[in-house]
Design an enzyme around this catalytic site. Structure first.
Site, mmCIF file in Angstrom:
data_model
loop_
_atom_site.group_PDB
_atom_site.id
_atom_site.type_symbol
_atom_site.label_atom_id
_atom_site.label_comp_id
_atom_site.label_asym_id
_atom_site.label_seq_id
_atom_site.Cartn_x
_atom_site.Cartn_y
_atom_site.Cartn_z
ATOM 1 N N ASP A 1 0.783 -1.236 0.031
ATOM 2 C CA ASP A 1 0.036 -0.022 0.189
ATOM 3 C C ASP A 1 0.908 1.231 0.183
ATOM 4 O OD1 ASP A 1 -2.253 -1.561 0.015
ATOM 5 O OD2 ASP A 1 -3.026 -1.272 1.925
ATOM 6 N N HIS B 1 3.597 1.931 -1.824
ATOM 7 C CA HIS B 1 3.913 2.169 -3.268
ATOM 8 C C HIS B 1 2.684 2.709 -4.010
ATOM 9 C CE1 HIS B 1 7.122 -1.160 -2.534
ATOM 10 N NE2 HIS B 1 7.662 -0.124 -2.915
ATOM 11 N N GLN C 1 18.038 8.020 1.081
ATOM 12 C CA GLN C 1 18.027 7.904 -0.521
ATOM 13 C C GLN C 1 17.321 9.043 -1.215
ATOM 14 O OE1 GLN C 1 16.452 4.233 -2.590
ATOM 15 N NE2 GLN C 1 14.535 5.124 -2.695
ATOM 16 N N SER D 1 8.528 -3.706 1.625
ATOM 17 C CA SER D 1 8.598 -5.110 1.268
ATOM 18 C C SER D 1 9.232 -5.949 1.883
ATOM 19 C CB SER D 1 9.201 -4.735 -0.293
ATOM 20 O OG SER D 1 8.633 -4.040 -1.090
HETATM 21 O O1 PAF Z 1 13.386 2.877 -3.159
HETATM 22 C C1 PAF Z 1 13.553 1.903 -4.051
HETATM 23 O O2 PAF Z 1 12.737 0.952 -4.081
HETATM 24 C C2 PAF Z 1 14.715 1.790 -5.136
HETATM 25 O O3 PAF Z 1 15.827 1.794 -4.575
HETATM 26 C C3 PAF Z 1 14.697 2.460 -6.323
HETATM 27 C C4 PAF Z 1 14.361 4.010 -5.771
HETATM 28 C C5 PAF Z 1 13.314 2.070 -6.864
HETATM 29 C C6 PAF Z 1 15.891 2.356 -7.105
HETATM 30 O O4 PAF Z 1 16.111 0.851 -7.402
#
Ligand code: PAF
Length: 291
Positions: free
Chosen positions: A35, A37, A154, A187
């Protein structure tokens, strides 16, 4: 149902028809969607006319001994979920399509920000994220791209990438989506046993407790450190192996006693944690403003 593209050329060919009139959003993912995503896609739809979700388990961001081979790949189920939130296109390339040569001779290294926090135990991870996200930006050429706050480091690295490489892309931050008991959706939560799943929300509870303690404390680095040590002990006692638990400025600068003791106005801090619980490495964070 979204249209699936496996090839860069066909996706580019499709998207070029939209560029002049419509805004395109990119939601990069590695699939195995939950959810959290789907909330990224819903947010993307508020900022663009066409939403492209990439699904690619990116080999370059996994270190030796990490879960690249076992990472769940379930394109059909992912596409079914994406249909429910009105995704227009899915880009699901093969590794050969993305990386004709591996190891890639070209690299993207975002500097000092990549060596702290997760970078301490995953030294090559953010170089892999940098290269794949750069490639996705070049392939899709979106107007906006959506990233979740859960992967805070990230997100900071992507913002730096956009600034330093002059990508004409707005980066939108999506808030963390949590289960009803507070666990941040990920995940990798599916690696938790039922017993571990019951313990896992403690991570978020400790962040909340720290945030309350910080706002009530004297805002000195020494004060923060003592509170962090106590929280880390409690998390460890519950069965986690703490990778890091730190407080930084919201820009991910290290705090020093000067920056952590504002004499004027407020300061935005972030409490960031990564901890192993069984096979799952859980990440969480909480923004807190101190006055
Ligand atoms: O956050 C993620 O799922 C990954 O690091 C991404 C940004 C899709 C890059 O592979």
């Amino acid at each position: 149902m979204p249209i699936i593209h496996h090839h860069i050329a066909s996706l580019r060919d499709t998207l070029k028809h939209y560029r002049s009139q419509q805004r395109i959003a990119l939601v990069p993912t590695m699939g195995n969607l939950h959810d959290g995503h789907l909330a990224l896609v819903t947010l993307a739809k508020q900022h663009a006319d066409i939403v492209v979700v990439s699904i690619f388990v990116n080999p370059t961001q996994f270190g030796v001994g990490e879960d690249f081979n076992s990472y769940p790949r379930m394109l059909e189920a992912d596409v079914a979920k994406l249909t429910t939130v009105g995704t227009d296109y899915v880009f699901a390339p093969t590794s050969d399509e993305m990386y004709p040569i591996l190891p890639l001779p070209t690299s993207i290294h975002a500097g000092a920000i990549t060596t702290q926090l997760c970078g301490q135990t995953r030294p090559t991870h953010f170089d892999g994220v940098g290269i794949v996200v750069s490639k996705l930006f070049n392939i899709v050429q979106p107007n906006v791209a959506i990233f979740g706050q859960k992967d805070y480091q990230q997100l900071a690295i992507i913002k730096q990438l956009v600034r330093d490489l002059s990508y004409p892309i707005d980066i939108i931050t999506a808030p963390i989506v949590r289960a009803t008991d507070g666990l941040a959706l990920s995940s990798r939560n599916q690696y938790l046993s039922p017993e571990e799943r019951n313990i896992a929300p403690l991570l978020q509870q400790e962040l909340q407790r720290l945030a309350q303690q910080f706002t009530a404390s004297q805002h000195t680095q020494k004060g923060f450190e003592a509170l962090i040590v106590e929280a880390s002990k409690r998390i460890t006692a519950a069965g986690f192996i703490v990778d890091y638990l730190e407080v930084k400025t919201a820009e991910l600068e290290a705090l020093n006693s000067k920056s952590a003791k504002p004499t004027t106005g407020s300061q935005d801090l972030i409490i960031v944690v990564a901890a192993w619980l069984g096979r799952a490495r859980l990440l969480d964070n909480l923004l807190v403003t101190i006055y």
